[in-house]
Design a protein around this motif. Sequence first.
Motif, PDB file in Angstrom:
ATOM      1  N   PHE A 190       0.895  -1.181   0.020  1.00 22.33           N
ATOM      2  CA  PHE A 190      -0.045  -0.193   0.062  1.00 22.33           C
ATOM      3  C   PHE A 190       0.904   1.182  -0.012  1.00 22.33           C
ATOM      4  O   PHE A 190       2.276   1.250   0.093  1.00 22.33           O
ATOM      5  N   VAL A 191       0.255   2.274  -0.061  1.00 15.16           N
ATOM      6  CA  VAL A 191       0.963   3.521  -0.313  1.00 15.16           C
ATOM      7  C   VAL A 191       0.410   4.566   0.729  1.00 15.16           C
ATOM      8  O   VAL A 191      -0.828   4.548   0.995  1.00 15.16           O
ATOM      9  N   LEU A 192       1.250   5.242   1.461  1.00  9.21           N
ATOM     10  CA  LEU A 192       1.120   6.534   2.177  1.00  9.21           C
ATOM     11  C   LEU A 192       1.572   7.573   1.345  1.00  9.21           C
ATOM     12  O   LEU A 192       2.899   7.758   0.997  1.00  9.21           O
ATOM     13  N   VAL A 193       0.660   8.776   1.357  1.00  3.16           N
ATOM     14  CA  VAL A 193       1.422   9.807   0.603  1.00  3.16           C
ATOM     15  C   VAL A 193       0.872  11.139   1.301  1.00  3.16           C
ATOM     16  O   VAL A 193      -0.253  11.159   2.106  1.00  3.16           O
ATOM     17  N   ARG A 194       1.720  12.081   1.279  1.00  3.78           N
ATOM     18  CA  ARG A 194       1.464  13.595   1.982  1.00  3.78           C
ATOM     19  C   ARG A 194       0.625  14.197   0.994  1.00  3.78           C
ATOM     20  O   ARG A 194       1.000  14.500  -0.210  1.00  3.78           O
ATOM     21  N   HIS A 195      -0.396  14.854   1.186  1.00  2.00           N
ATOM     22  CA  HIS A 195      -1.281  15.620   0.639  1.00  2.00           C
ATOM     23  C   HIS A 195      -0.530  16.787  -0.063  1.00  2.00           C
ATOM     24  O   HIS A 195       0.423  17.266   0.568  1.00  2.00           O
ATOM     25  N   VAL A 239     -12.892  10.128  -0.629  1.00  2.00           N
ATOM     26  CA  VAL A 239     -12.018  10.308   0.624  1.00  2.00           C
ATOM     27  C   VAL A 239     -12.779   9.580   1.882  1.00  2.00           C
ATOM     28  O   VAL A 239     -13.869  10.137   1.989  1.00  2.00           O
ATOM     29  N   GLU A 240     -12.100   9.136   2.625  1.00  2.00           N
ATOM     30  CA  GLU A 240     -12.565   8.527   3.990  1.00  2.00           C
ATOM     31  C   GLU A 240     -11.676   9.045   5.007  1.00  2.00           C
ATOM     32  O   GLU A 240     -10.571   8.905   4.925  1.00  2.00           O
ATOM     33  N   ASP A 241     -12.082   9.590   5.922  1.00  2.00           N
ATOM     34  CA  ASP A 241     -11.411  10.243   7.338  1.00  2.00           C
ATOM     35  C   ASP A 241     -11.066   8.971   8.005  1.00  2.00           C
ATOM     36  O   ASP A 241     -11.813   8.079   8.126  1.00  2.00           O
ATOM     37  N   HIS A 242      -9.849   8.947   8.783  1.00  2.00           N
ATOM     38  CA  HIS A 242      -9.399   7.942   9.814  1.00  2.00           C
ATOM     39  C   HIS A 242      -9.017   8.632  10.815  1.00  2.00           C
ATOM     40  O   HIS A 242      -7.984   9.470  10.414  1.00  2.00           O
ATOM     41  N   CYS A 243      -9.238   8.582  11.940  1.00  2.00           N
ATOM     42  CA  CYS A 243      -8.754   9.230  13.124  1.00  2.00           C
ATOM     43  C   CYS A 243      -7.186   8.898  13.576  1.00  2.00           C
ATOM     44  O   CYS A 243      -6.447   9.909  13.890  1.00  2.00           O
ATOM     45  N   LEU A 244      -6.520   7.784  13.012  1.00  2.00           N
ATOM     46  CA  LEU A 244      -5.209   7.652  13.059  1.00  2.00           C
ATOM     47  C   LEU A 244      -4.300   8.641  12.085  1.00  2.00           C
ATOM     48  O   LEU A 244      -3.099   8.468  12.142  1.00  2.00           O
ATOM     49  N   LEU A 245      -4.965   9.119  11.255  1.00  2.00           N
ATOM     50  CA  LEU A 245      -4.163   9.968  10.357  1.00  2.00           C
ATOM     51  C   LEU A 245      -4.009  11.415  10.574  1.00  2.00           C
ATOM     52  O   LEU A 245      -3.497  12.048  10.008  1.00  2.00           O
ATOM     53  N   ALA A 246      -4.683  11.531  11.764  1.00  2.00           N
ATOM     54  CA  ALA A 246      -4.667  13.183  12.187  1.00  2.00           C
ATOM     55  C   ALA A 246      -3.444  13.348  13.103  1.00  2.00           C
ATOM     56  O   ALA A 246      -3.052  12.514  13.778  1.00  2.00           O
ATOM     57  N   PRO A 247      -3.005  14.704  12.738  1.00  2.00           N
ATOM     58  CA  PRO A 247      -1.812  15.020  13.663  1.00  2.00           C
ATOM     59  C   PRO A 247      -2.051  14.880  15.112  1.00  2.00           C
ATOM     60  O   PRO A 247      -3.076  15.206  15.649  1.00  2.00           O
ATOM     61  N   GLY A 248      -0.770  14.153  15.850  1.00  2.00           N
ATOM     62  CA  GLY A 248      -1.241  13.967  17.207  1.00  2.00           C
ATOM     63  C   GLY A 248      -1.638  12.651  17.425  1.00  2.00           C
ATOM     64  O   GLY A 248      -1.800  12.283  18.761  1.00  2.00           O
ATOM     65  N   ALA A 249      -2.314  11.904  16.303  1.00  2.00           N
ATOM     66  CA  ALA A 249      -2.607  10.566  16.861  1.00  2.00           C
ATOM     67  C   ALA A 249      -1.723   9.803  17.115  1.00  2.00           C
ATOM     68  O   ALA A 249      -0.597   9.765  16.776  1.00  2.00           O
ATOM     69  N   PRO A 250      -1.898   8.531  17.913  1.00  2.00           N
ATOM     70  CA  PRO A 250      -0.884   7.663  18.438  1.00  2.00           C
ATOM     71  C   PRO A 250      -0.118   7.012  17.369  1.00  2.00           C
ATOM     72  O   PRO A 250      -0.596   6.281  16.665  1.00  2.00           O
ATOM     73  N   VAL A 251       1.192   7.281  17.267  1.00  2.00           N
ATOM     74  CA  VAL A 251       1.889   6.510  15.803  1.00  2.00           C
ATOM     75  C   VAL A 251       1.866   5.121  15.935  1.00  2.00           C
ATOM     76  O   VAL A 251       1.862   4.361  15.082  1.00  2.00           O
ATOM     77  N   ASP A 252       1.827   4.548  17.272  1.00  2.00           N
ATOM     78  CA  ASP A 252       2.070   3.197  17.483  1.00  2.00           C
ATOM     79  C   ASP A 252       0.845   2.313  16.988  1.00  2.00           C
ATOM     80  O   ASP A 252       0.670   1.362  16.494  1.00  2.00           O
ATOM     81  N   HIS A 297      -1.049  14.032   6.753  1.00  2.00           N
ATOM     82  CA  HIS A 297      -0.190  15.324   6.727  1.00  2.00           C
ATOM     83  C   HIS A 297       1.317  14.914   7.033  1.00  2.00           C
ATOM     84  O   HIS A 297       1.557  13.526   7.413  1.00  2.00           O
ATOM     85  N   GLY A 298       2.169  15.844   6.652  1.00  2.00           N
ATOM     86  CA  GLY A 298       3.719  15.418   6.625  1.00  2.00           C
ATOM     87  C   GLY A 298       3.981  14.966   8.122  1.00  2.00           C
ATOM     88  O   GLY A 298       4.935  14.170   7.910  1.00  2.00           O
ATOM     89  N   GLU A 299       3.692  15.764   9.185  1.00  2.00           N
ATOM     90  CA  GLU A 299       3.999  15.559  10.390  1.00  2.00           C
ATOM     91  C   GLU A 299       3.585  13.988  10.997  1.00  2.00           C
ATOM     92  O   GLU A 299       4.388  13.447  11.447  1.00  2.00           O
ATOM     93  N   VAL A 300       2.564  13.585  10.427  1.00  2.00           N
ATOM     94  CA  VAL A 300       2.036  12.060  10.736  1.00  2.00           C
ATOM     95  C   VAL A 300       3.121  11.067  10.097  1.00  2.00           C
ATOM     96  O   VAL A 300       3.519  10.130  10.534  1.00  2.00           O
ATOM     97  N   LEU A 301       3.594  11.624   8.627  1.00  2.00           N
ATOM     98  CA  LEU A 301       4.278  10.468   7.931  1.00  2.00           C
ATOM     99  C   LEU A 301       5.805  10.573   8.626  1.00  2.00           C
ATOM    100  O   LEU A 301       6.325   9.383   8.644  1.00  2.00           O
ATOM    101  N   ASP A 302       6.089  11.736   8.912  1.00  2.00           N
ATOM    102  CA  ASP A 302       7.426  11.731   9.390  1.00  2.00           C
ATOM    103  C   ASP A 302       7.585  11.140  10.897  1.00  2.00           C
ATOM    104  O   ASP A 302       8.782  10.267  11.073  1.00  2.00           O
ATOM    105  N   ASP A 303       6.651  11.180  11.642  1.00  2.00           N
ATOM    106  CA  ASP A 303       6.470  10.672  12.900  1.00  2.00           C
ATOM    107  C   ASP A 303       6.450   9.051  12.752  1.00  2.00           C
ATOM    108  O   ASP A 303       7.231   8.204  13.454  1.00  2.00           O
ATOM    109  N   LEU A 304       5.566   8.526  11.852  1.00  2.00           N
ATOM    110  CA  LEU A 304       5.573   7.137  11.419  1.00  2.00           C
ATOM    111  C   LEU A 304       6.960   6.550  11.076  1.00  2.00           C
ATOM    112  O   LEU A 304       7.477   5.648  11.360  1.00  2.00           O
TER     113      LEU A 304
END
Length: 124
Positions: free
Chosen positions: A2-7, A40-53, A72-79
Amino acid sequence: MFVLVRHAHAGNKALWHGPDADRPLSIVGRRQAAARGLTVEDHCLLAPGAPVDRLFAALCAPDIDGTLWCAHGEVLDDLAATAPTHRSARVPPTTKTAKGGAWIIDPAAPPPFTFRYIAPDPTS
């Protein structure tokens, strides 16, 4: 896989006065999504500040094969920063996920599976 992309094209953050999670796509972003017929479907784990684990665990689920997740970029960078702490993941040294940048992940690959970064096309 699968792919994770920064908007790349959301509305202007400086001009948006509501919660960032409610900030709409820009005109370019809406045109791009419509041209590709994407929903587009929202997912709470993709929001900034969501638990990375928790996001990492969700990404290892077998039912996400063939999907594309946009965050968001900060979510992908944290992951990406957290992934090496999981014994099953290797991440190349990339400091920031650029707008439009993507991570290709194949959790079905033999451990340790690798996050592969693809930089955005500067001409688009």
